[in-house]
Write a protein that holds these residues in place. Structure first.
Motif, short mmCIF file in Angstrom:
data_model
loop_
_atom_site.label_atom_id
_atom_site.label_comp_id
_atom_site.label_asym_id
_atom_site.label_seq_id
_atom_site.Cartn_x
_atom_site.Cartn_y
_atom_site.Cartn_z
N LYS A 452 0.85 -1.18 0.00
CA LYS A 452 0.00 0.00 0.00
C LYS A 452 0.89 1.23 0.00
N ILE A 453 0.74 2.08 -1.01
CA ILE A 453 1.60 3.25 -1.18
C ILE A 453 0.90 4.50 -0.67
N ILE A 454 1.60 5.28 0.14
CA ILE A 454 1.13 6.60 0.58
C ILE A 454 2.20 7.60 0.16
N SER A 455 1.95 8.30 -0.93
CA SER A 455 2.93 9.25 -1.47
C SER A 455 2.69 10.64 -0.91
N GLU A 456 3.68 11.52 -1.12
CA GLU A 456 3.63 12.90 -0.66
C GLU A 456 3.25 12.96 0.83
N ALA A 457 3.92 12.10 1.60
CA ALA A 457 3.61 11.98 3.02
C ALA A 457 4.76 12.52 3.85
N LEU A 458 4.44 13.50 4.69
CA LEU A 458 5.40 14.07 5.62
C LEU A 458 4.94 13.76 7.04
N VAL A 459 5.80 13.07 7.79
CA VAL A 459 5.42 12.63 9.13
C VAL A 459 5.46 13.82 10.08
N LYS A 460 4.37 14.01 10.81
CA LYS A 460 4.30 15.09 11.79
C LYS A 460 4.60 14.59 13.19
N SER A 461 4.06 13.44 13.54
CA SER A 461 4.28 12.89 14.88
C SER A 461 4.01 11.40 14.86
N VAL A 462 4.58 10.71 15.86
CA VAL A 462 4.36 9.27 16.03
C VAL A 462 4.15 9.01 17.52
N VAL A 463 3.07 8.31 17.85
CA VAL A 463 2.79 7.99 19.25
C VAL A 463 2.42 6.52 19.35
N SER A 464 2.63 5.97 20.54
CA SER A 464 2.23 4.60 20.82
C SER A 464 0.91 4.65 21.59
N LYS A 465 -0.12 4.01 21.01
CA LYS A 465 -1.44 4.09 21.61
C LYS A 465 -2.20 2.79 21.35
N ASP A 466 -2.73 2.21 22.39
CA ASP A 466 -3.53 0.98 22.30
C ASP A 466 -2.77 -0.12 21.55
N ASP A 467 -1.51 -0.30 21.93
CA ASP A 467 -0.65 -1.34 21.34
C ASP A 467 -0.44 -1.14 19.83
N LYS A 468 -0.63 0.08 19.37
CA LYS A 468 -0.39 0.42 17.97
C LYS A 468 0.46 1.68 17.91
N LEU A 469 1.14 1.85 16.79
CA LEU A 469 1.86 3.09 16.52
C LEU A 469 1.00 3.93 15.59
N GLU A 470 0.70 5.14 16.01
CA GLU A 470 -0.10 6.04 15.19
C GLU A 470 0.81 7.10 14.56
N ILE A 471 0.84 7.09 13.23
CA ILE A 471 1.67 8.03 12.48
C ILE A 471 0.77 9.15 11.96
N GLN A 472 0.97 10.33 12.48
CA GLN A 472 0.17 11.48 12.05
C GLN A 472 0.94 12.24 10.97
N LEU A 473 0.33 12.39 9.79
CA LEU A 473 0.96 13.11 8.70
C LEU A 473 0.59 14.59 8.75
N ASP A 475 -0.57 16.44 6.50
CA ASP A 475 -1.80 16.79 5.78
C ASP A 475 -3.04 16.25 6.47
N GLY A 476 -2.89 15.71 7.67
CA GLY A 476 -4.03 15.25 8.45
C GLY A 476 -4.27 13.76 8.39
N ARG A 477 -3.67 13.05 7.46
CA ARG A 477 -3.89 11.61 7.38
C ARG A 477 -3.27 10.90 8.58
N LEU A 478 -3.91 9.82 9.00
CA LEU A 478 -3.46 9.05 10.15
C LEU A 478 -3.25 7.60 9.72
N VAL A 479 -2.10 7.05 10.06
CA VAL A 479 -1.76 5.67 9.71
C VAL A 479 -1.45 4.92 10.99
N LYS A 480 -2.13 3.78 11.17
CA LYS A 480 -1.89 2.92 12.32
C LYS A 480 -1.11 1.69 11.87
N THR A 481 -0.10 1.33 12.63
CA THR A 481 0.75 0.20 12.27
C THR A 481 1.33 -0.43 13.52
N ASP A 482 1.92 -1.62 13.34
CA ASP A 482 2.54 -2.32 14.46
C ASP A 482 4.04 -2.07 14.55
#
Length: 701
Positions: A452-473, A475-482
């Motif tokens: 899965k490709i997410i282009s033109e993505a600039l990472v704003k912040s990363v936090v650990s929440k509910d046993d997941k890593l939440e990547i806040q871009l 532009d407002g997009r949010l990506v959850k990953t392990d």
């Protein structure tokens, strides 16, 4: 004092009168005798404080002090020399006692007995004639390296002085089957280096499978010291041994394993069907042949503690040790366990460290525990384990490493429920390298691998929440990953620059070296950490396997007195699985104007087919320069530029600067890199690049 002045004032008129009378008497005597005296000093007495007399006294005092100081200095110098001479005699007399039982013949200075104890001279060319020997044993402590003998000139070395090595313009070099180095990518005389040192049995070898356990200590002195355990160090070690068969070479690495090749860590190892691949580290190349990532088995290396006493020299690897300080003037280093090792000649091949994102570093310990900076064997093992135990992995970075890992993990995702996400700030995969149309096509290819490709993505912040890593871009997009894999580039390791006083390039990073890869008189730099001057493309720093091999080998040759400049144009390659790959050379930057010439691909135009045809797993192994000396253009009609189409099966992309080709990518075109190298080396303007593309015969298949 006042009394003296009072007395003098009273006596001064009498003294002047007496002086006048004396002069008159002398003048009368001269007239009476018929001649005047040639020079009659006039006595001058004054009531003022004494002047001339004080100056004479100061002069005499100064001369006297100088003489006394000189005498003291001479005495101290003679006394110090006598003490050093006595210490030297005591040390020399004590050494044969230590080694008498082991190697009694080494204490003699005759050439035949000196051959087993060959060691390079610390300064100047390291291949002197045999008559340049000095009957002084090799030192293993801190004395100046100049005291070491030049007994290294064995009969083999005498028969191969560096001055007789030719330097033809098109270098050729066969590649040995045992090594995965691109040995054909060499400076002209390096052919002898490639074939001169096969896998050889060594005295006192380390037991198979126990290399690291027996290599944590070393002797206090080594003639050749190589800092870093990567490709450049190993290439230099082989080159040194090829030119100086009796050389003793010590490689110091902070890793726990001997030198290995890094490209398979992000390529072939991920496509292995062997479930124990993380233990064996063996893989099948695209041509189906199996091999290990290690350049040589453990039996190839000598135990570091036994290196000094090895009769025929050898290569030892000191694992798990980091060089923390370098004394250039004293020719010695200090390890992280406070061990000091002196050397005659040193190579710095410290490579680089993976660059991290500041947003990840600031995210906290919990986020960093679930983040991989991919570089070493341990990183491959760790990520392989993670990929089998998590549901989602996000790769940050769209360059070579990020795209290769994305394709590799994407293939694995088809066999499991693993979600693979790749994000990057560019519009497409490898957007900083490929022209936009080809980057977009590559992105679609990566998507077909299950990514899965997410282009033109600039990472704003990363936090650990509910046993997941939440990547806040941003532009407002949010990506959850392990788990996160950061593949955002490499930072050259120049930690030793400060203690060694070596210059670091402010633009490209890395140690600045001259054309012979020298940073100092007896210090060389090779691989990712070297910032060198390219006579065609200017000052550069290259981070690829081929450059590590060639620069390491050249540095090794120069450490033995070759004094050859680095003029090689290194290549690099990247595979997006066994079906799509490319080879590149020169400056490949998407910001430069490009011209692409493409043709329809066939079944033979894949990385897998290319390695099957050449018989090598590392494609640059099969390269030879002689094909570039007289390229034959295709007789087919001129190819057309098909940038407007969506089919880019195979082709050639030219990168231009001031109308001159400075970079070339061969897209699914293999084993024709020498032609590309010659085009860049010529540095000519081309009015019709379609005609130039015909040299690659892309329409003949």
């Amino acid at each position: 004092m006042l009394k003296c002045r009072t007395v003098w004032r009273k006596l001064a008129p009498l003294a002047r009168a007496s002086s006048t009378v004396c002069r008159q008497n002398a003048r009368r005597a001269g007239l009476n005798n018929g001649r005047l005296p040639a020079c009659v000093p006039a006595a001058q007495m004054s009531t003022a404080p004494a002047g001339g007399g004080r100056e004479n006294q100061l002069y005499i005092l100064l001369v006297g002090a100088t003489c006394v100081g000189g005498a003291i200095y001479a005495y101290q110098t003679v006394k110090g020399d006598s003490q050093r001479y006595q210490d030297r005699i005591d040390e020399i007399s004590s050494r044969p006692v230590k080694k008498l039982g082991e190697e009694p013949a080494v204490t003699q200075s005759e050439p035949p007995a000196a051959v087993p104890k060959a060691a390079p001279s610390p300064e100047g060319p390291s291949l002197p004639a045999p008559d340049a020997e000095i009957p002084t044993p090799i030192e293993t402590a801190e004395p100046p390296p100049a005291d070491e003998p030049a007994i290294e000139a064995s009969p083999e070395e005498a028969a191969e002085p560096p001055v007789v090595e030719p330097e033809p313009s098109p270098p050729t070099e066969p590649a040995p089957a045992e090594l995965a180095e691109p040995l054909a990518e060499s400076e002209p005389p390096a052919a002898e280096s490639a074939a001169a040192e096969p896998v050889e049995p060594q005295p006192g070898v380390v037991a198979e499978g126990d290399a690291s356990a027996a290599s944590h200590k070393a002797s206090s002195h080594t003639p050749y010291l190589l800092i870093g355990g990567g490709t450049a160090s190993f290439a230099a070690a082989r080159s040194i041994r090829a030119r100086d068969p009796g050389a003793r070479v010590l490689i110091v690495t902070d890793e726990s394993v001997p030198p290995y090749m890094r490209p398979p860590l992000s390529k072939e190892l991920w496509f292995s069907d062997d479930p124990s691949v993380t233990e064996t580290l063996r893989f099948k190349q695209w041509n189906g042949k199996e091999r290990s990532i290690y350049f040589q088995p453990p039996s190839f290396y000598i135990n570091a503690e036994e290196l000094e006493s090895a009769e025929n020299g050898g290569v030892a690897v000191l694992t798990g040790r980091k060089v923390v300080h370098m004394d250039v003037r004293g020719n010695k280093i200090k390890l992280d366990d406070d061990t000091e090792i002196s050397y005659d000649k040193c190579l710095i091949a410290t490579g680089g460290v993976p660059r991290n994102l500041q947003v990840l570093e600031r995210a906290g310990e919990e986020v960093m525990k679930r983040t991989t900076l991919f570089r070493k064997v341990e990183d491959f093992k760790s990520l392989d384990k993670v990929s089998r135990n998590v549901k989602s992995i996000t790769i940050i970075g769209g360059g070579f490493l990020g795209s290769e890992l994305a394709c590799a993990l994407g293939r694995r995702s088809t066999e499991s429920d693993l979600e693979v996400i790749q994000m990057y700030p560019e519009k497409g995969n490898m957007g900083k390298v490929l022209p936009e149309y080809l980057s977009n096509w590559t992105t679609e290819k990566v998507k077909k691998e299950g990514v899965k490709i997410i282009s033109e993505a600039l990472v704003k912040s990363v936090v650990s929440k509910d046993d997941k890593l939440e990547i806040q871009l941003k532009d407002g997009r949010l990506v959850k990953t392990d788990h996160i894999v950061a593949a955002v580039g490499l930072e050259p390791n120049v930690d030793l620059a400060k203690s060694a006083g070596l210059e670091v390039d402010s633009d490209f990073g890395g140690f600045r070296v001259n054309a012979e890869l020298q940073a100092r008189a007896n210090i060389w730099v090779a691989g990712d950490a070297a910032c060198f001057y390219d006579i065609r493309l200017g000052r550069r720093r290259v981070e690829h396997h081929d450059h590590a091999v060639v620069s390491g080998r050249l540095a090794g040759e120069n450490m033995t007195g070759a004094n050859k400049p680095y003029w090689h144009q290194s290549m690099f390659w990247s595979d997006l699985g066994p079906d799509v790959g490319y080879e590149a050379i020169g400056i490949v930057d998407s910001s430069l104007p490009t011209v692409g010439v493409f043709a329809k691909a066939t079944a033979k135009d894949t990385p897998k087919a290319a390695t099957e045809e050449s018989g090598t797993g590392i494609r640059s192994e099969s390269e030879t320069e002689h094909t570039a000396s007289s390229p034959v253009a295709s007789s087919a009609p001129s190819p057309t530029d098909v940038q407007h189409k969506d089919e880019y099966g195979k082709g050639v992309i030219f990168y231009l600067r001031d109308k001159v080709v400075v970079g070339i990518i061969l897209w699914n075109v293999f084993n024709r890199m020498p032609i590309a190298r010659k085009i860049i080396k010529d540095g000519e303007e081309h009015t019709d690049l379609n005609e130039v593309a015909k040299l690659f015969n892309i329409h003949d298949d």
